[in-house]
Design a protein around this motif. Structure first.
Motif, short mmCIF file in Angstrom:
data_model
loop_
_atom_site.label_atom_id
_atom_site.label_comp_id
_atom_site.label_asym_id
_atom_site.label_seq_id
_atom_site.Cartn_x
_atom_site.Cartn_y
_atom_site.Cartn_z
N PRO A 300 37.20 38.87 32.77
CA PRO A 300 38.06 39.49 31.90
C PRO A 300 37.54 41.11 31.69
O PRO A 300 36.41 41.13 31.44
N SER A 301 38.48 41.96 31.40
CA SER A 301 37.96 43.16 31.18
C SER A 301 39.12 44.03 30.63
O SER A 301 40.32 43.77 31.02
N SER A 302 38.92 44.95 29.73
CA SER A 302 39.82 45.84 29.12
C SER A 302 39.60 47.30 29.76
O SER A 302 40.20 48.20 29.01
N ARG A 308 36.32 45.71 38.55
CA ARG A 308 36.59 44.36 37.95
C ARG A 308 35.60 43.38 38.73
O ARG A 308 35.69 43.41 40.05
#
Lengths: 365, 365
Positions: A300-302, A308
């Motif tokens: 998960p990454s914002s 990524r």
């Protein structure tokens, strides 16, 4: 951290100028690359800059030219962007193996790293300078000198004004919580997220608004994408496409080339990235030359402008195996399968499937 | 033009709903596709709309909901954008030949066309409605009805708010100088340049600002990109990536499949396009399976959101020949070589090299 950030673990491609990057085990260890391991791509020696006397000049096609000290810059709103930088020549080594590319750095996968950059938005300075209607490009010049074709000159490059107006394009003075080190362009560098690293000009001293792209060698001649048929003897240097935004790419950071592995379920790890802030939507790995693909789990990454991290599992049988990875971005773009499809004589923008050869063997009984 | 624009020359893929596109000789004839030949992708019958009673409603996460007649819309600034639309399923036929895809339209290369669209910027309406901080997506619903899984509902889809704020996203009322025909969504449709055609919702009646993408079937379930391993029996429908921006693609429009050609220098023609407004920087064609490539001449164009016409010449020897084309965009992105690399069971986003088989033979003496 050592002086100039020349950490022992760095893979050094050249000493003068200094060019180096983190080995795969360090690349995969942290989402933010430790600053002392962050890849370095320099075309000249790092200049010494007197922070007190330093002035950034902004001129050309503007109504209000600016001359700003570092303190003046500090008066603009401060912004932080987590962003990955990647050299246009990353993974040139694979291209070199396919067909020789003399006089260019044979990067493995290490010319890529991620940091949290802080500084001011270039857009805020441009708003203060008020570009004229003729302005279409923003050219940057650094304080570092280099030599090409018998001439000595300062490094430079440009981006379109449209790109320069996006809030994530920074004039950075900090890198992952510390003042920007000299070897990474301190006291001041440009940061153009999602574009080839060459446009994130270091030791920034001058910004010029122009109707046309920079006529610096590194914009006008170098960092162009030529067809596979072009070579140094035959090329029309103006005919290549100027590189800018990065294509979708993915890298295997574990296992590494020539690793010896035990048979059975094996964890594969890596990173993926696309230019223009396009999200990575899928990563797939194969251990059988593409006959079957396993979908990787995306961490998960914002962080829209950063790589990524991903991981997958392959069940490997004994023998020589080639692992490969490919990614898709939000524009349904994926990577070409083979090096032949992307080979070019300057060795730029290799985004073919990344392949890693390993030997799988049962441990001695 | 005939009623509903159903021109005799159209290649018709289905009558109810009407789905059709221009044959290759019409595709290549003009930069702006004649409106009566512009491809049609409908999911239901074209509704009859009373222009006087028509109201566009804009609501959801906004401070000021709007209800606008066509005359009210006309009070906003009028903009014109030349833009290519392409169906996400264009070139599905090639995927079908590789592995069957039931229940989807077997488009050749004809689900692509270009027009000069006029209307108002969605951004201007959004400025009037003032989105709340919760707004992240802009959902559109048309007046056309369709049926899926035993339910009857209206067609819809959404785009991120960030995309919706760009000035080139229109609510279009005109197409190449004429009022928007009913079969193309008249009196009012969305135009999202550089994205799959499915988001350019026709017969637009409702706009809803939302925190999440539209939950309409055509956003939530259909128009997703699944891995090659997924199939209708095994798929987790939520697991595919929502399609949006288009990938780089190129098409050969001449010669056509199965053409019989004389040996010697042969002109190859076509179009190329990339999503997100990325410029096409190079197009290459091969007549020998990729052993050698000829660089095509790109027709000059300043239309960022439209296809690029190109032409090249290949010297063809007698025999069965396969021509192929590939393009690069400004992000150094090129196309995958093979159909196997892009196959997916819904048959979307085929941007593999476009291949055309021809027979080259000397004329009888």
């Amino acid at each position: 951290m050592q002086r100039h950030g020349k950490h022992d673990a760095l893979l050094v491609r050249s000493e003068h100028p200094f060019n180096a990057g983190p080995p795969a085990d360090r690349l995969r260890a942290r989402f933010l690359t430790p600053t002392e391991l962050f890849f370095v791509r320099n075309h000249g020696e790092a200049p010494e800059v007197d922070r007190g006397a330093f002035r950034l000049r902004l001129g050309g096609e503007v109504e209000q030219p600016l001359e700003l000290s570092l303190a003046d810059l500090g008066a603009f709103p401060r912004r932080t962007i987590v962003a990955t930088l990647q050299c246009a020549g990353n993974r040139r080594q694979e291209l070199v193996r396919h067909r020789p590319i003399p006089h260019e750095l044979p990067w493995g996968i290490e010319a890529i790293s991620t940091a949290a950059w802080a500084g001011v938005s270039l857009a805020d300075l441009l708003a203060a300078a008020r570009p004229t209607p003729a302005a279409r490009h923003v050219a940057f010049t650094g304080l570092d000198e280099t030599e090409r074709r018998g001439e000595r000159f300062r490094y430079g490059g440009s981006i379109p004004l449209e790109r320069a107006l996006a809030p994530e394009v920074l004039l950075a003075t900090e890198m992952s919580g510390m003042p920007l080190p000299a070897i990474h362009g301190g006291p001041l560098r440009v940061l153009v997220p999602g574009w080839i690293g060459a446009r994130s000009v270091k030791w920034l001293a001058e910004i010029e608004l122009r109707a046309t792209p920079s006529d610096n060698y590194f914009q006008r001649v170098a960092y162009r994408l030529f067809p596979a048929s072009a070579g140094p003897e035959t090329v029309d240097w103006e005919s290549g496409a100027m590189l800018g935004e990065l294509p979708v790419v993915s890298l295997i950071t574990a296992p590494e080339e020539d690793a010896r592995l035990a048979p059975g379920p094996t964890r594969i790890e890596g990173v993926a990235l696309s230019g223009g802030g396009r999200e990575i939507v899928r990563v797939e790995v194969t251990g059988d030359g593409g006959a079957s693909w396993a979908t990787a789990a995306l961490e998960p990454s914002s962080e829209r402008w950063a790589w990524r991290f991903w991981r997958a599992e392959l069940d490997l049988a004994p023998g020589e195996r080639e692992l490969a990875v490919r990614a898709w971005d939000a524009a349904a773009q994926t990577q070409p399968a083979t090096i032949a499809e992307v080979w070019n004589f300057k060795g730029y923008a290799n985004n073919a499937w990344h392949r890693v050869r390993v030997r799988v063997e049962a441990p001695p009984r």
